[in-house]
Write a protein that holds these residues in place. Structure first.
Motif, short mmCIF file in Angstrom:
data_model
loop_
_atom_site.label_atom_id
_atom_site.label_comp_id
_atom_site.label_asym_id
_atom_site.label_seq_id
_atom_site.Cartn_x
_atom_site.Cartn_y
_atom_site.Cartn_z
N LEU A 32 -73.08 -84.58 51.57
CA LEU A 32 -73.27 -85.56 52.68
C LEU A 32 -74.64 -85.31 53.48
CD1 LEU A 32 -71.63 -87.44 54.39
CD2 LEU A 32 -71.40 -85.60 56.51
N LYS A 33 -75.05 -83.54 53.45
CA LYS A 33 -76.24 -83.27 53.56
C LYS A 33 -77.36 -83.42 52.67
CE LYS A 33 -76.77 -78.76 54.89
NZ LYS A 33 -76.09 -77.62 54.79
N GLU A 34 -77.17 -83.32 51.85
CA GLU A 34 -78.35 -84.17 50.22
C GLU A 34 -77.83 -85.06 51.05
OE1 GLU A 34 -78.07 -82.05 46.37
OE2 GLU A 34 -77.05 -84.16 45.99
N ILE A 85 -75.81 -80.58 65.26
CA ILE A 85 -77.23 -80.88 65.36
C ILE A 85 -77.47 -80.51 67.08
CG2 ILE A 85 -78.35 -82.60 66.99
CD1 ILE A 85 -77.85 -85.16 65.02
N LYS A 86 -75.96 -80.24 67.37
CA LYS A 86 -75.87 -80.02 69.04
C LYS A 86 -76.01 -78.10 68.58
CE LYS A 86 -73.41 -79.29 73.08
NZ LYS A 86 -74.67 -78.14 73.15
N ASP A 87 -76.09 -77.99 67.85
CA ASP A 87 -75.39 -76.24 67.42
C ASP A 87 -77.13 -75.82 67.05
OD1 ASP A 87 -72.99 -76.09 67.86
OD2 ASP A 87 -72.82 -76.64 64.77
N SER A 88 -77.61 -76.44 66.38
CA SER A 88 -79.21 -76.73 65.84
C SER A 88 -79.58 -76.30 67.13
CB SER A 88 -79.13 -77.80 64.51
OG SER A 88 -80.81 -77.19 64.69
N GLN A 135 -88.40 -81.43 56.08
CA GLN A 135 -88.65 -79.74 56.44
C GLN A 135 -88.41 -79.96 57.38
OE1 GLN A 135 -93.09 -78.39 55.48
NE2 GLN A 135 -92.51 -79.32 53.61
N HIS A 136 -88.05 -80.56 57.78
CA HIS A 136 -87.85 -80.89 58.82
C HIS A 136 -85.81 -80.88 59.76
CE1 HIS A 136 -86.79 -81.67 63.31
NE2 HIS A 136 -85.93 -83.54 62.76
N LEU A 137 -85.39 -81.51 58.13
CA LEU A 137 -83.93 -81.15 58.14
C LEU A 137 -83.51 -80.82 57.67
CD1 LEU A 137 -83.44 -84.70 57.04
CD2 LEU A 137 -83.34 -84.55 58.85
N ASP A 138 -84.20 -79.89 56.76
CA ASP A 138 -83.98 -77.99 55.99
C ASP A 138 -84.29 -77.57 57.15
OD1 ASP A 138 -83.84 -78.97 53.77
OD2 ASP A 138 -86.00 -79.23 53.43
N ARG A 139 -84.94 -77.81 58.23
CA ARG A 139 -84.42 -76.66 59.47
C ARG A 139 -83.53 -76.92 60.28
NH1 ARG A 139 -90.61 -77.55 59.58
NH2 ARG A 139 -92.06 -76.28 58.05
N SER A 140 -82.91 -78.13 60.80
CA SER A 140 -82.33 -78.69 61.75
C SER A 140 -80.67 -78.58 61.32
CB SER A 140 -82.74 -80.35 62.00
OG SER A 140 -84.02 -80.10 62.41
N MET A 141 -80.54 -78.86 59.70
CA MET A 141 -79.04 -79.14 59.61
C MET A 141 -78.75 -78.16 58.68
SD MET A 141 -78.85 -82.50 57.48
CE MET A 141 -79.65 -82.00 56.14
N PHE A 142 -79.68 -77.02 58.58
CA PHE A 142 -78.41 -75.30 58.30
C PHE A 142 -77.44 -75.54 57.65
CE2 PHE A 142 -77.87 -74.99 62.94
CZ PHE A 142 -76.40 -75.19 62.76
#
Lengths: 220, 220
Positions: B96-98, B175-178, B213-220
């Motif tokens: 899903l993330k991918e 997202i909220k957690d992030s 990169q933004h998503l990589d940092r956000s989704m963990f």
DNA sequence: CTTCACAATTGGTCAGACCAATTTTTCAAA
DNA sequence: TTTGAAAAATTGGTCTGACCAATTGTGAAG
């Protein structure tokens, strides 16, 4: 007990709770329709409406006489249904082509990183069948579809795969038209080989470019 | 008449045909349950199972006493359901993330080519709201979602947009957690600005990279 | 023409009945 | 005791018909 929503929504929520509380997971069996309707004090028809909604999402699987089971995550029918409601106008068709190209290109990129020996074997087998079909003077419609299908599968991203399927179903007719152009199957075969080699060698950009150009020449 | 599938699937298909043949569109009314069950020679309960499945996808809207209407494509409850079923399956989650990353990155690429003045205005407005939320000491969950939503819309590919929605709805909790990580909202805002500038200037690669990169940092 | 009460329509829910496929139980034969 | 086939119970699939609740449509009264 719960609220004033429609009953089938209540049932939906109840089932979710049931899953979380009892820790049910993929493959586990849900209570029977009759037991659920009993426990929740709703008619069986209401329970069925909820279950059908889950089934269409491929979240559960039902076996006549057997029972109802939690299944893996679907997503295919989801996109399929949504697409069928969207795909009326020409704009949507353009979107479809574009979207397919995106999905498949990125799938090929992933395939470059993740292809196993088995994947490659299957694809090369397909290429051979493709050759034979051409040699036999046939139009390799099925082989062509299969090539792309295998390629997407090789991405080893199931969700991507499930999204791809309905996108292509809609353009299957177009694929046939494309292959009917004289000389096109030979050219397509050449392009397929090119893609395979790139994937095999893990050359991402080359593979993605080859595929993108291939689709540009094939679609429409 | 039709086949040996489950009746509600037949009804589902019949409704799709009905929509395509009669050219029904958003806001139009479907025949009543009783009329459908009459026309298709199936019990009303079967018709209802099909309609409920469509309703849970938010493809139709029903009004007690009023009728059944075709609605735009949504996907709220739908995804909550999927989410509750998906949480257990790690693989599916990775997929899903991918997949979301792929869809959104390519959407941004398209946005670079197709953004209108109006699009950009909307996005910049969102950035300002984002700033204010941070200044007010709030966690800008809604603003964050809206940013990405606007970005995908700016791709002007409706299908892509509709595929994207359920993918993200699911990860809203994440997202909220992030964003709860201290300092993260400020960083995210900075990244958002970077993306906007790239899109505005039509610098595709820069925009895509920034988003990825933004998503990589956000989704963990 | 407007208004308001009444009838018709339409979705929401329930109860009960069969059928068909599957699973479980039973019980006699080996 | 073990095996295996018949019988019973379970379970999903479909249908019929009923009643409630909300909305829409109709027609008479004003």
């Amino acid at each position: 007990m719960a609220g004033e929503n429609k009953m089938y929504v209540e049932v939906l929520e109840a089932i979710q709770h049931l899953i979380h509380n009892d820790g049910l997971k993929k493959g586990d069996r849900l209570p029977s329709e009759r037991e659920l309707s009993d426990r929740l004090n709703v008619a069986r028809s209401s329970v069925r409406e909820a279950l059908r909604a889950l089934e269409v999402l491929e979240l559960i699987e039902t076996r006549r006489g057997g029972g109802t089971y939690i299944s893996g995550v679907g997503g295919r029918r989801l996109v399929e249904l949504i697409a069928s409601f969207i795909l009326k106008d020409e704009d949507a068709r353009e979107d479809l082509k574009e979207t397919r190209k995106i999905i498949e290109a990125e799938a090929v990129r992933l395939a470059c990183r993740r292809s196993t020996k088995k994947d490659i074997e299957g694809i090369e087998e397909n290429v051979i069948k493709y050759e034979k079909a051409i040699a036999a003077g046939e139009v390799p419609v099925e082989e062509d579809y299969t090539f792309h299908h295998l390629m997407v599968k090789t991405s080893h991203n199931n969700l991507l795969h499930h999204i791809w399927i309905p996108l292509v179903e809609y353009s299957k007719a177009a694929i046939k038209d494309s292959l009917d152009r004289s000389g096109r199957p030979r050219q397509a075969l050449y392009e397929h080989r090119e893609i395979v080699e790139a994937v095999k060698a893990g050359r991402e950009e080359q593979a993605v470019n080859a595929l993108t150009q291939h689709l540009d020449r094939s679609m429409f």
